[in-house]
Enzyme design. Structure first.
Site, short mmCIF file in Angstrom:
data_model
loop_
_atom_site.label_atom_id
_atom_site.label_comp_id
_atom_site.label_asym_id
_atom_site.label_seq_id
_atom_site.Cartn_x
_atom_site.Cartn_y
_atom_site.Cartn_z
N SER A 175 72.44 19.52 10.50
CA SER A 175 71.69 18.85 11.56
C SER A 175 71.65 19.76 12.78
CB SER A 175 72.37 17.52 11.93
OG SER A 175 73.59 17.80 12.60
N LYS A 176 70.89 19.34 13.76
CA LYS A 176 70.71 20.07 15.02
C LYS A 176 72.02 20.55 15.61
CE LYS A 176 66.36 19.88 16.84
NZ LYS A 176 65.96 21.19 16.36
#
Ligand code: GLU
Length: 465
Positions: A240-241
């Protein structure tokens, strides 16, 4: 049988690197087997699937050299065909009309949750006569899924994966407004596009069990399935980010080369001995699904950087010069005229030895375009002592009389250092500071040659003043 694969992104945002890896594996697999690689844009979610998002995905695929062999198929254009198949399933008894109201479905869900059961449709219209339908309810079409036995997916990556049919409820294939559900559309499209191998992320595994039942209901040949483990972050959680860049575009902006990103994504979860660096041709020759691991692959950002460095050094210098010039203009407002372009191109072989990304490369080339007086890094400024300024003045008079080619410059500087009783580095370091404003650059001879006599002498004079 010609192998036919497809990449089937939903254009609801950027192309994620997990998607890029799926596209790459589809392309490599089909090429390896002399087959075809297609693209289907799964734009059934009309609100989130915008033309702009589609373009972003097409651009990212193009950048990665993963464009399909034929124009893309847009899933939204095929709704009539999806509905037709649903009607055929209905006519053959493999599907049925369900007249449940939203209210009933909600109650069903709530009851199941209260009793600690998974919220599943209870099959209440499975055997009920549509004549009993309440007025004013538009029916959906549901798959009549087998309730006994099990469904087995013979997966090319995961092996035999099975589920008890009692675990699967009768899914909707056509909504009451006549639009297909996503799960159903995928099957119809894969069949009509004559896809032989469905290679996709293993988050689709549970869909596959239900989709098999549509193939079986229609009496269609099954494609082979290969579910790829997802990409995780270095800590083992889903990427994820928070871990770093997730979209292909971000990697592009950070200065990764497309061939390096493909090389890295290939090696992520697919192995061929210790071979790290593979070009497209080698990848096609060696790739097959049996080399794909079952476990989730962990993203290793430093390895990606390393591989990018390898590809930078292999990359054509004219191409890198163009990239760097664009970035210098965009990031620093530094515009290259013919002289500036020539400086960058001349020094490129030396510059790319030291860079891991195009961003690094751009930073390291910026001094070539900067107007004087140069901004100085603190470490470089510290090198300009009264003593070294004197050395610079003496070097300048030597350089004024030297041919500006790296070998001639190297010889002149060595002779100067020797005569002055210094090490070459003691001469080169203040010189480097004067020319670049920093303490790092390619060889001092190459750096001088790239700047040219006039510019080099002007910079030295300024620094020595
Ligand atoms: N459209 C799906 C997605 O973007 C992929 C479906 C498939 O490959 O079957 O996740």
């Amino acid at each position: 049988m010609t192998v036919r694969t497809r990449f089937a992104p939903s254009p609801t945002g950027q192309l994620h690197i997990g998607g890029a890896r799926a596209a790459l594996f589809n392309l490599l697999f089909s090429r390896h087997h002399g087959g075809e690689y297609l693209l289907r844009i799964e734009d059934t979610d009309r609100e989130r699937s915008t033309a702009a998002n589609t373009q972003v995905i097409l651009d990212a695929l193009d950048w990665l050299d993963l464009s399909p062999d034929m124009p893309p198929v847009f899933q939204s254009t095929r709704q009539a065909r999806h509905a037709e198949v649903a009607q055929q399933m209905l006519a053959s008894g493999h599907a049925y009309l369900c007249f449940c109201t939203a209210e009933e479905l909600r109650e069903m869900r709530e009851r199941a949750m209260a009793e600690g059961r998974p919220p599943r449709y209870d099959g209440r219209w499975r055997d009920r006569d549509p004549a009993e339908a309440p007025p004013g309810v538009n029916p959906v079409i549901r798959l009549r899924a087998p309730q006994e036995g099990e469904t087995v997916v013979d997966d090319l990556v995961q092996g035999s994966v099975r589920v008890a049919n009692s675990e699967l409820d009768d899914m909707i294939i056509l909504r009451s407004d006549g639009t297909p559900t996503y799960l159903h559309a995928v099957v119809v499209d894969d069949h009509d596009m004559a896809i032989t191998h469905v290679i996709r992320g293993d988050d689709h595994m549970t869909n596959t069990f239900r989709q098999l039942q549509i193939y079986q209901g229609m009496g269609w040949d099954l494609p082979r399935f290969a579910h790829l483990p997802l990409i995780h972050g270095p800590d083992g959680a889903k990427l994820s980010k928070r871990h770093g860049a997730v979209s292909v575009l971000e990697y592009r902006e950070q200065g990764f080369l497309p061939e390096a990103l493909c090389n890295y994504l290939l090696r992520l979860g697919w192995g061929h001995g210790d071979t790290e660096v593979l070009d497209r041709e080698e990848a096609i020759r060696l790739f097959d699904l049996d080399g794909v691991g079952k476990a989730a692959a962990r993203m290793d950002f430093s390895k990606l950087q390393h591989i990018n460095g390898v590809w930078l050094r292999r990359a054509d210098d004219d191409r890198l010069t163009r990239e760097v010039i664009q970035r210098l203009a965009a990031a620093h407002g530094l515009h290259a005229d013919a002289t500036g372009t020539a400086r960058i191109r001349t020094l490129m072989p030396g510059l790319k030895e030291r860079a891991k990304t195009l961003a690094d490369l751009t930073e390291s080339a910026a001094f070539l375009l900067r107007p004087t007086p140069l901004p100085f890094e603190a470490k470089a400024l510290a090198l300009l002592t009264p003593e070294s300024k004197e050395t610079l003045r003496q070097v300048a008079s030597v350089l004024a009389a030297t041919d500006f080619t790296p070998p001639a410059l190297d010889t002149a500087l060595r002779q100067f250092a020797e005569a002055a009783g210094r090490k070459l580095g003691q001469v080169a370091q203040p010189l480097r500071a004067a020319l670049t404003g920093s303490t790092m650059s390619p060889g001092i001879d190459e750096t001088l040659a790239a700047l040219g006599r006039e510019e080099a002498l002007a910079r030295i004079a300024l620094a020595a003043a």
